[in-house]
Design an enzyme around this catalytic site. Structure first.
Site, PDB file in Angstrom:
ATOM      1  N   SER A 193       0.856  -1.194   0.000  1.00 34.33           N
ATOM      2  CA  SER A 193       0.000   0.000   0.000  1.00 34.33           C
ATOM      3  C   SER A 193       0.894   1.248   0.000  1.00 34.33           C
ATOM      4  CB  SER A 193      -0.951  -0.043   1.196  1.00 34.33           C
ATOM      5  OG  SER A 193      -1.974   0.889   1.049  1.00 34.33           O
ATOM      6  N   ASP A 262     -17.270 -14.425 -14.104  1.00 32.33           N
ATOM      7  CA  ASP A 262     -16.540 -15.436 -13.339  1.00 32.33           C
ATOM      8  C   ASP A 262     -15.925 -16.515 -14.232  1.00 32.33           C
ATOM      9  OD1 ASP A 262     -15.524 -17.141 -11.455  1.00 32.33           O
ATOM     10  OD2 ASP A 262     -17.428 -17.627 -10.499  1.00 32.33           O
ATOM     11  N   ASP A 265     -12.447 -17.026 -17.251  1.00 29.37           N
ATOM     12  CA  ASP A 265     -11.138 -17.680 -17.112  1.00 29.37           C
ATOM     13  C   ASP A 265     -11.264 -19.202 -17.169  1.00 29.37           C
ATOM     14  OD1 ASP A 265     -12.180 -18.396 -14.581  1.00 29.37           O
ATOM     15  OD2 ASP A 265     -11.319 -16.609 -13.659  1.00 29.37           O
ATOM     16  N   ALA A 267     -13.228 -21.124 -15.190  1.00 31.40           N
ATOM     17  CA  ALA A 267     -13.713 -21.761 -13.961  1.00 31.40           C
ATOM     18  C   ALA A 267     -14.697 -20.856 -13.231  1.00 31.40           C
ATOM     19  CB  ALA A 267     -12.538 -22.078 -13.041  1.00 31.40           C
ATOM     20  N   ASP A 269     -15.583 -20.238 -10.099  1.00 30.06           N
ATOM     21  CA  ASP A 269     -15.135 -20.513  -8.731  1.00 30.06           C
ATOM     22  C   ASP A 269     -15.295 -19.294  -7.822  1.00 30.06           C
ATOM     23  OD1 ASP A 269     -13.291 -18.918  -9.952  1.00 30.06           O
ATOM     24  OD2 ASP A 269     -11.526 -20.063  -9.358  1.00 30.06           O
ATOM     25  N   ILE A 271     -14.061 -16.438  -8.419  1.00 27.89           N
ATOM     26  CA  ILE A 271     -12.851 -15.604  -8.490  1.00 27.89           C
ATOM     27  C   ILE A 271     -12.616 -15.177  -9.937  1.00 27.89           C
ATOM     28  CG2 ILE A 271     -10.373 -15.536  -7.981  1.00 27.89           C
ATOM     29  CD1 ILE A 271     -11.289 -16.684  -5.519  1.00 27.89           C
ATOM     30  N   ASP A 407      -8.662  -5.898  -5.045  1.00 31.03           N
ATOM     31  CA  ASP A 407      -8.299  -4.846  -4.089  1.00 31.03           C
ATOM     32  C   ASP A 407      -9.387  -3.766  -4.059  1.00 31.03           C
ATOM     33  OD1 ASP A 407      -7.161  -2.619  -2.766  1.00 31.03           O
ATOM     34  OD2 ASP A 407      -5.139  -3.188  -3.366  1.00 31.03           O
ATOM     35  N   HIS A 447      -6.964  -5.982  -0.417  1.00 33.58           N
ATOM     36  CA  HIS A 447      -5.913  -4.994  -0.263  1.00 33.58           C
ATOM     37  C   HIS A 447      -4.779  -5.566   0.584  1.00 33.58           C
ATOM     38  CE1 HIS A 447      -4.033  -1.153  -0.472  1.00 33.58           C
ATOM     39  NE2 HIS A 447      -4.045  -0.995   0.832  1.00 33.58           N
TER      40      HIS A 447
END
Ligand SMILES: *[C@@H]1O[C@H](CO)[C@@H](O)[C@H](O)[C@H]1NC(C)=O
Ligand SMILES: *[C@@H]1O[C@H](CO)[C@@H](O)[C@H](O)[C@H]1NC(C)=O
Ligand SMILES: *[C@@H]1O[C@H](CO)[C@@H](O)[C@H](O)[C@H]1NC(C)=O
Ligand SMILES: *[C@@H]1O[C@H](CO)[C@@H](O)[C@H](O)[C@H]1NC(C)=O
Ligand SMILES: *[C@@H]1O[C@H](CO)[C@@H](O)[C@H](O)[C@H]1NC(C)=O
Ligand SMILES: *[C@@H]1O[C@H](CO)[C@@H](O)[C@H](O)[C@H]1NC(C)=O
Ligand SMILES: *[C@@H]1O[C@H](CO)[C@@H](O)[C@H](O)[C@H]1NC(C)=O
Ligand SMILES: *[C@@H]1O[C@H](CO)[C@@H](O)[C@H](O)[C@H]1NC(C)=O
Ligand SMILES: *[C@@H]1O[C@H](CO)[C@@H](O)[C@H](O)[C@H]1NC(C)=O
Ligand SMILES: *[C@@H]1O[C@H](CO)[C@@H](O)[C@H](O)[C@H]1NC(C)=O
Length: 530
Positions: A193, A262, A265, A267, A269, A271, A407, A447
């Site tokens: 940061s 989602d 990519d 998947a 998941d 993320i 973040d 973050h």
């Protein structure tokens, strides 16, 4: 806690050489005698204290605004603790500590700060000292995480911009040489940061300070980061504005972002590996004639406009890109910090105490003219956005840069923007930058730590996932500098409590992670950097 107990006793394995006391005196006696030996130019030594392992390390009065930085715990290592103040001008000084471990690895390390500075990152002091680094940290020139100290005080601002940390490094190296007869053989930095910005500041302004820099989620392009942070309140309005989007509605927006992005990519998941691929259309959430206006599961046209503006970059009045968009995926937490109808404290304080010297400045009035004034004022190159870092390359320095892809405070697009800026300025392709500058995109990291995914990469206390350099960015940095083995990926661990749920290899930018199977998404070998 997990990190401390796992690391206990491992310091030696990370050490190049345990310290040999020339005169066979005990480490305790050596530390106690150091009180009479230590000499620091412009410094006033407060204490030199021997701290045996098992002691609950107490922190001096740390202001409440430092919050979790006032960390206290039992030390698993013996060290000599030095505290002092160093004068930087007739009007300014900083507080610093040096932790000199008995199991010294021959390496020096400086920690950085967070937010608007003012707090030693004690957790980072604990973390680095366990690995045998002679470790230093400063309060960055003022006590407490607030910008009020910059009010009519340029010298304190200068300390924040660069001077306190650099001076702390100079002083810290000198103390290290005075304490250990063999001096130090390599010098390192770790911070996230504002600490990430300070790492980059050293690379840009004091390239000789470090052999290796570990810089996370850096608050670089600082003045425009502040502008961007100040911009959200005028976009959302306060909680009674018609355009205001409620916390519950942001949850709806988050679900819609995952629905659209989602599996880009490969998947589903929860993320988003690379937010660059994600350009959601929010009009799918519009309330229609059968859904009631303003309910949690739909948004009015005015509210959709708010969401669209939140995810737009910040441009200057002549179409200059000042700061990139917030990356989609971060909205659950960003809603609590930026989109909550209240002003963002760091940004407000910067305008009040640095830009306008007016404690009554109203953050609800921020507009692009304020951004232009803030940029014209940029003090002491605090933005830390220099594209030419060839001096650091020439002295054979290495920088390992990482940023969480969800973040909520500093958009990871800012790190991508800086990487491109360095490449463009120096005319270096990513392959050429690889020699000394590697940037890793950490999906599922918020973050600096935590997040929905495999975010433990050994970037500090509480994110320890093993001493294998592939799992530990600090040790990966050391190996790169000392053995020339550069990291190709950073492997993150997703913990559930102390249980490893899964691991994932995070890619080196500009590659992105792609699920290729055949195993489930939890299988690290089911992913490929493409
Ligand atoms: C060094 O210290 C140890 C333990 O205190 C002692 O046993 C040893 O004799 C000392 N060696 C010398 C050379 O004084
Ligand atoms: C260490 O001391 C602090 C207060 O200084 C206390 O809050 C904490 O519980 C102590 N920790 C341990 C492990 O004893
Ligand atoms: C220091 O290192 C030695 C091995 O060199 C190890 O046995 C010892 O436990 C370590 N002590 C501490 C306090 O870490
Ligand atoms: C050390 O410096 C800080 C400012 O960074 C100041 O607040 C504090 O009072 C100083 N401490 C002493 C003992 O002079
Ligand atoms: C929101 O802002 C309006 C003016 O823009 C003001 O009248 C109102 O009191 C504010 N409401 C809250 C809850 O702050
Ligand atoms: C209105 O929105 C609801 C919820 O999104 C949806 O189920 C319904 O089909 C929509 N109605 C029309 C007429 O589009
Ligand atoms: C464009 O505007 C920005 C601030 O908004 C300023 O820093 C920059 O110098 C301007 N560029 C030109 C070419 O006028
Ligand atoms: C120092 O402060 C004065 C006013 O207090 C201001 O006009 C000046 O621009 C500042 N200098 C820097 C380098 O920020
Ligand atoms: C800011 O950095 C630039 C180089 O990027 C340098 O030319 C300039 O002198 C610096 N200004 C200050 C006030 O340090
Ligand atoms: C996490 O651990 C708890 C308790 O060990 C368990 O009940 C839960 O199902 C786990 N969650 C996941 C996502 O594995």
């Amino acid at each position: 806690m997990r990190a401390l107990s796992l690391l206990f006793g491992l310091a030696a394995s990370a050490s190049a050489s345990a310290v040999t006391l020339r005169d066979n005196q005990s480490f305790q006696a050596k530390c106690e005698q150091f009180a009479h030996k230590i000499q620091v130019q412009d410094g006033k030594v407060h204490q030199v204290t021997y701290v045996p392992s098992g002691t609950n390390v107490s922190m001096p009065a740390v202001p409440a605004s430092c919050g979790g930085n006032a960390y206290s715990d039992k030390t698993p290592f013996d060290f000599c603790r030095v505290s002092l103040n160093v004068t930087t001008s007739p009007e300014s000084q900083f507080y610093m500590e040096a932790w000199l471990p008995s199991n010294y690895s021959g390496r020096f390390l400086s920690t950085g700060n967070g937010g608007l500075g003012g707090c030693i990152q004690y957790k980072d002091m604990f973390y680095a000292t366990q690995y045998g680094f002679a470790t230093v940290g400063t309060n960055n020139g003022h006590n407490g995480d607030t910008g009020v100290f910059f009010y009519h005080n340029n010298e304190t601002l200068k300390d924040y911009a660069y001077r306190a940390m650099h001076t702390g490094v100079v002083v810290g190296k000198e103390i290290t040489k005075q304490f250990y007869s063999q001096g130090y053989h390599k010098s390192y930095y770790m911070g996230c940061s504002t600490g990430g910005r300070q790492g980059w500041k050293a690379i840009q302004k004091y390239p000789d300070d470090f052999d290796g820099v570990l810089a996370g989620s850096p608050a670089i392009n600082l003045v425009n980061l502040i502008n961007w942070g100040a911009r959200f309140l005028p976009i959302t309005g306060n909680s009674s504005a018609a355009r205001f989007v409620t916390n519950e509605q942001w949850t709806t927006v988050h679900k819609e972002i995952l629905r659209q992005c989602d599996d880009l990519d490969g998947a589903a998941d929860g993320i988003i590996e690379d937010p660059d691929l994600c350009h959601p259309v929010f009009e799918t959430l519009l309330c229609n004639s059968t859904t009631s206006k303003g309910c949690d599961s739909c948004l009015t046209g005015t509210q959709i406009e708010t969401v669209n503006r939140v995810f737009s970059p910040l441009y200057g009045n002549n179409d200059t890109l000042l700061y990139p968009r917030m990356q989609p995926g971060s909205e659950l937490l960003a809603a609590l910090m930026y989109y909550n109808g209240m002003s963002f404290a760091y940004a407000t304080e910067w305008f009040r105490y640095v830009v306008y010297s007016n404690p009554n400045w109203d953050p609800a009035t921020w507009n692009i003219q304020d951004a232009i004034v803030a940029n014209a004022h940029e003090p002491y190159n605090v933005s830390t956005f220099q594209g030419d870092i060839s001096a650091f390359q020439k002295r054979n320095g290495k920088v390992l840069h990482y940023h969480g892809m969800e973040d909520p405070i500093i958009t990871s697009d800012s790190s991508k923007m800086y990487y491109k800026h360095v490449a463009d300025t120096m005319s270096r392709s990513p392959t050429e930058l690889d020699d000394f500058y590697r940037f890793f995109t950490i999906s599922g990291m918020g973050h600096c730590s935590t997040g929905a995914g495999a975010s433990s990469i050994g970037q500090g206390l509480g994110t320890f996932a093993g001493n294998d350099p592939q799992d530990n960015v600090l040790l990966a940095m050391v190996r790169w500098v000392e053995e020339g083995i550069a990291p190709e990926y950073v492997r993150g661990t997703k913990f559930n409590g102390t249980t490893v749920e899964y691991r994932r290899k995070h890619c080196k930018y500009p590659k992105r992670n792609k699920y290729v199977g055949p195993g489930p998404y939890e299988d690290e070998d089911a992913w490929e950097c493409v």
